[in-house]
Design a protein around this motif. Structure first.
Motif, short mmCIF file in Angstrom:
data_model
loop_
_atom_site.label_atom_id
_atom_site.label_comp_id
_atom_site.label_asym_id
_atom_site.label_seq_id
_atom_site.Cartn_x
_atom_site.Cartn_y
_atom_site.Cartn_z
N SER A 95 0.81 -1.22 0.00
CA SER A 95 0.00 0.00 0.00
C SER A 95 0.84 1.26 0.00
O SER A 95 2.02 1.27 0.36
CB SER A 95 -0.92 0.03 1.23
N GLY A 96 0.19 2.34 -0.42
CA GLY A 96 0.65 3.70 -0.22
C GLY A 96 -0.60 4.53 0.08
O GLY A 96 -1.71 4.14 -0.30
N HIS A 97 -0.45 5.66 0.76
CA HIS A 97 -1.65 6.47 1.05
C HIS A 97 -1.68 7.69 0.14
O HIS A 97 -0.68 8.38 -0.04
CB HIS A 97 -1.74 6.83 2.54
N TYR A 98 -2.85 7.95 -0.44
CA TYR A 98 -2.95 9.02 -1.43
C TYR A 98 -3.42 10.34 -0.84
O TYR A 98 -3.47 11.35 -1.55
CB TYR A 98 -3.79 8.60 -2.62
N ASP A 99 -3.75 10.37 0.45
CA ASP A 99 -4.10 11.65 1.06
C ASP A 99 -2.83 12.42 1.42
O ASP A 99 -1.73 11.87 1.45
CB ASP A 99 -4.96 11.44 2.30
N SER A 100 -2.99 13.71 1.70
CA SER A 100 -1.86 14.58 2.07
C SER A 100 -2.30 15.55 3.16
O SER A 100 -3.48 15.61 3.52
CB SER A 100 -1.34 15.35 0.86
N ARG A 101 -1.34 16.29 3.70
CA ARG A 101 -1.64 17.30 4.70
C ARG A 101 -0.56 18.38 4.66
O ARG A 101 0.50 18.21 4.03
CB ARG A 101 -1.70 16.69 6.10
N ASN A 102 -0.82 19.49 5.35
CA ASN A 102 0.21 20.52 5.56
C ASN A 102 0.43 20.68 7.06
O ASN A 102 0.25 19.72 7.82
CB ASN A 102 -0.15 21.82 4.83
N SER A 103 0.84 21.87 7.49
CA SER A 103 1.17 22.05 8.91
C SER A 103 0.00 21.81 9.83
O SER A 103 0.17 21.31 10.95
CB SER A 103 1.70 23.48 9.13
N ASP A 104 -1.20 22.14 9.38
CA ASP A 104 -2.42 21.95 10.17
C ASP A 104 -3.13 20.71 9.66
O ASP A 104 -3.65 20.69 8.54
CB ASP A 104 -3.32 23.19 10.03
N VAL A 105 -3.16 19.66 10.46
CA VAL A 105 -3.73 18.40 10.01
C VAL A 105 -5.21 18.50 9.68
O VAL A 105 -5.76 17.64 8.98
CB VAL A 105 -3.49 17.30 11.08
N MET A 106 -5.86 19.57 10.12
CA MET A 106 -7.29 19.76 9.83
C MET A 106 -7.54 20.75 8.70
O MET A 106 -8.70 21.03 8.38
CB MET A 106 -8.02 20.22 11.10
N ASP A 107 -6.50 21.26 8.05
CA ASP A 107 -6.65 22.23 6.97
C ASP A 107 -6.95 21.49 5.66
O ASP A 107 -6.06 20.96 5.01
CB ASP A 107 -5.38 23.06 6.82
N SER A 108 -8.22 21.47 5.28
CA SER A 108 -8.62 20.76 4.07
C SER A 108 -8.67 21.66 2.85
O SER A 108 -8.98 21.18 1.74
CB SER A 108 -10.00 20.13 4.28
N LEU A 109 -8.34 22.95 3.01
CA LEU A 109 -8.43 23.90 1.91
C LEU A 109 -7.07 24.36 1.40
O LEU A 109 -6.90 24.62 0.20
CB LEU A 109 -9.25 25.13 2.34
N GLY A 110 -6.09 24.48 2.29
CA GLY A 110 -4.78 25.00 1.91
C GLY A 110 -3.98 24.02 1.07
O GLY A 110 -4.32 22.84 0.95
N GLU A 111 -2.90 24.54 0.48
CA GLU A 111 -2.05 23.71 -0.37
C GLU A 111 -1.39 22.61 0.47
O GLU A 111 -0.85 22.86 1.55
CB GLU A 111 -0.98 24.56 -1.05
N ALA A 112 -1.45 21.40 -0.04
CA ALA A 112 -0.82 20.25 0.61
C ALA A 112 -0.32 19.31 -0.49
O ALA A 112 -0.97 18.30 -0.80
CB ALA A 112 -1.80 19.53 1.54
N PRO A 113 0.81 19.65 -1.12
CA PRO A 113 1.25 18.91 -2.32
C PRO A 113 1.55 17.44 -2.07
O PRO A 113 1.30 16.60 -2.94
CB PRO A 113 2.48 19.68 -2.78
N GLY A 114 2.12 17.10 -0.91
CA GLY A 114 2.33 15.70 -0.56
C GLY A 114 3.12 14.91 -1.58
O GLY A 114 2.81 13.74 -1.85
N ALA A 115 4.18 15.50 -2.12
CA ALA A 115 4.96 14.80 -3.15
C ALA A 115 5.64 13.55 -2.61
O ALA A 115 5.62 12.49 -3.23
CB ALA A 115 6.00 15.75 -3.75
N ASN A 116 6.27 13.70 -1.44
CA ASN A 116 6.97 12.57 -0.82
C ASN A 116 6.04 11.80 0.09
O ASN A 116 6.05 10.56 0.12
CB ASN A 116 8.20 13.09 -0.06
N ASP A 117 5.19 12.52 0.83
CA ASP A 117 4.30 11.92 1.82
C ASP A 117 2.84 12.13 1.38
O ASP A 117 2.24 13.11 1.77
CB ASP A 117 4.57 12.58 3.18
N ASP A 118 2.24 11.25 0.56
CA ASP A 118 2.87 10.01 0.17
C ASP A 118 2.58 9.73 -1.30
O ASP A 118 2.22 8.61 -1.67
CB ASP A 118 2.38 8.87 1.06
N ALA A 119 2.70 10.78 -2.15
CA ALA A 119 2.60 10.50 -3.58
C ALA A 119 3.69 9.54 -4.01
O ALA A 119 3.49 8.72 -4.92
CB ALA A 119 2.69 11.80 -4.37
N SER A 120 4.84 9.59 -3.34
CA SER A 120 5.93 8.67 -3.70
C SER A 120 5.51 7.22 -3.47
O SER A 120 5.70 6.35 -4.34
CB SER A 120 7.19 9.00 -2.89
#
Length: 467
Positions: free
Chosen positions: A128-153
């Motif tokens: 498995s890999g997880h396709y969700d991402s986050r930024n500094s605020d784990v509850m921020d569902s609107l801001g940018e959260a590119p998640g290239a390494n964690d865990d698009a990789s």
């Protein structure tokens, strides 16, 4: 014959006189893994802006819904390739309100299954890999959260595995998963693991790939030929036993998992197998397979369930009694993990594609592939293994139940010093099911493997005492 175990694993990949063998097919698959294809998929996942579990599901260009539909479409395209036997589905469920999910929310696991064949088709190997991402605020569902390494990789690695392996034949069933909700509490993985335990699925092995995109650390150190493999089945077992003793409330699924762990793992623990539970055996196999297939590459086997006080999507599997491990990069740069994208004092923060080494992700994918393929071509682990302790002797007598798998060609006894993390010596013993060795049971740890006609060995089984 007593040989170093490394010689054995190297031999597993040697070509035979046949025109096309599993070893040839493995090398072909390893060569097919494509860094440019992995890069394109990582960049596409980043292009959705955020893949936060609670982000937009209606947009076609932004949010987790768009990302999910794209991943499904990519895997379905691989499933339609000539000769592919891959079956792709979306499995949705409602996650109830909780600490990081403010209201009941539909989540969707993306599952690509490659059915096994023959006597071993009831065995499941999950990656498995997880396709969700986050930024500094784990509850921020609107801001940018590119998640290239964690865990698009990790997601791109699993997609690559599914597409490369889709046209091949394996004895065990392979399950390739892209799951949501990891950052909100390992939610997608937990749902699948709960369902698997409730259905009685024989999940022999589970690998999660999480943060596998960079070989460079925050101090500039770099090691593109090394990865970490966290493998410890004891810690979750102890935690669950402590919970049971404290009479903490548990769901029926958790109660069933506890009962299964008690039946399957406690006898091993009572026999001294605290470093020889199925998860430890899986870790040994993955290290040996990857290092044999990729000369010069090192898998650092770490006997912890994960990084210190942290976790990933393998934990719900461990907590339900399954053998499960985590692959991750050799270092972590926390400026590029769980950060709002920005530049401060000349330092760039954020989980961005420019900080991903796509060739390294390809090598991580190859390490996964080597471990999964060789295990999927191997038989099921040996059953009924006992170490005869009925009399005092410096020899060691092992006996086990004969396999009913017609592909089993014989058995292999492996052993190691008690302070060694990996198997050091072995002896092939043919199709007998009782062997005496001039090796003291007091000084070493034994295991027994079933070996297929193709030359691939099962995970080692640990012997319980026979009195």
């Amino acid at each position: 014959m007593h040989l170093r175990f490394a010689a054995l694993t190297l031999a597993l990949f040697a070509a035979t006189a046949q025109a096309q063998t599993p070893a040839d097919d493995l090398q072909a698959m390893l060569a097919e893994v494509s860094a440019p294809r992995i890069e394109a998929r990582i960049r596409k996942l980043v292009s959705f802006g955020t893949r936060h579990t609670l982000s937009d599901i209606a947009s076609e260009t932004r949010g987790i819904g768009a990302a999910r539909r794209w991943i499904t479409a990519e895997l379905q395209a691989c499933a339609k390739a000539p000769g592919s036997r891959l079956k792709v589905e979306e499995q949705s469920f409602i996650e109830p309100a909780g600490a990081r999910v403010p209201q009941p929310t539909e989540l969707v696991n993306i599952i690509a299954t490659l059915p096994g064949r023959g006597a071993s088709k009831g065995r499941y190997l999950v990656v498995s890999g997880h396709y969700d991402s986050r930024n500094s605020d784990v509850m921020d569902s609107l801001g940018e959260a590119p998640g290239a390494n964690d865990d698009a990789s990790g997601t791109a690695a699993v997609m690559e595995l599914a597409c490369v392996m889709a046209t091949r034949q394996f004895d065990a069933t392979l399950v390739f998963m892209a799951v949501p909700g990891e950052e909100q509490g390992l939610l997608g993985a937990a749902q699948w693991a709960r369902d698997a335990r409730a259905e009685g699925l024989n999940v022999e092995a589970m690998i999660t790939n999480d943060i596998v995109g960079s070989s460079r650390g925050d101090a500039g150190q770099r090691d593109p030929k090394r990865m970490r493999l966290f493998a410890d089945g004891l810690d979750p077992l102890v935690r669950l036993l402590l919970q049971a003793q404290a009479n903490r409330p548990a769901t029926p699924a958790d109660q069933k998992a506890y009962a299964a762990m008690q039946a399957e793992l406690l006898p091993l623990l009572q026999a001294g197998a605290n470093e020889d539970l199925p998860t430890h055996q899986l870790g040994r196999h993955l290290k040996a397979a990857a290092e044999s297939a990729m000369p010069g590459f090192t898998v650092q086997l770490i006997q912890r369930r994960d990084r210190y006080l942290r976790g990933g999507d393998h934990l719900p599997f461990l907590e339900r009694g399954y053998a499960a491990v985590r692959f991750t990069e050799p270092f972590e740069n926390f400026a590029h993990q769980h950060q709002n994208p920005r530049t401060e004092n000349g330092v760039v923060y954020g989980d961005l594609p420019e900080f991903v080494d796509f060739g390294y992700v390809a090598d991580i994918s190859r390490a996964n592939l080597a471990g999964l393929a060789t295990l999927a071509w191997a038989p099921a682990p040996v059953k009924g293994l006992r170490l005869d302790a009925s009399g005092l002797t410096n020899d060691s007598t092992l006996e086990w139940t004969a396999s009913d798998d017609p592909e089993v060609a014989g058995y292999r006894i492996v052993w190691r010093d008690t302070d060694s993390a990996t198997w050091q010596q072995f002896k092939d013993v043919g199709k007998t099911t009782r062997v005496t060795l001039p090796v003291s049971k007091d000084n070493v740890v034994f295991g027994v493997q079933a070996v297929s006609k193709k030359g691939y060995a099962s995970l080692a089984s640990y012997p319980l005492p026979k009195r």
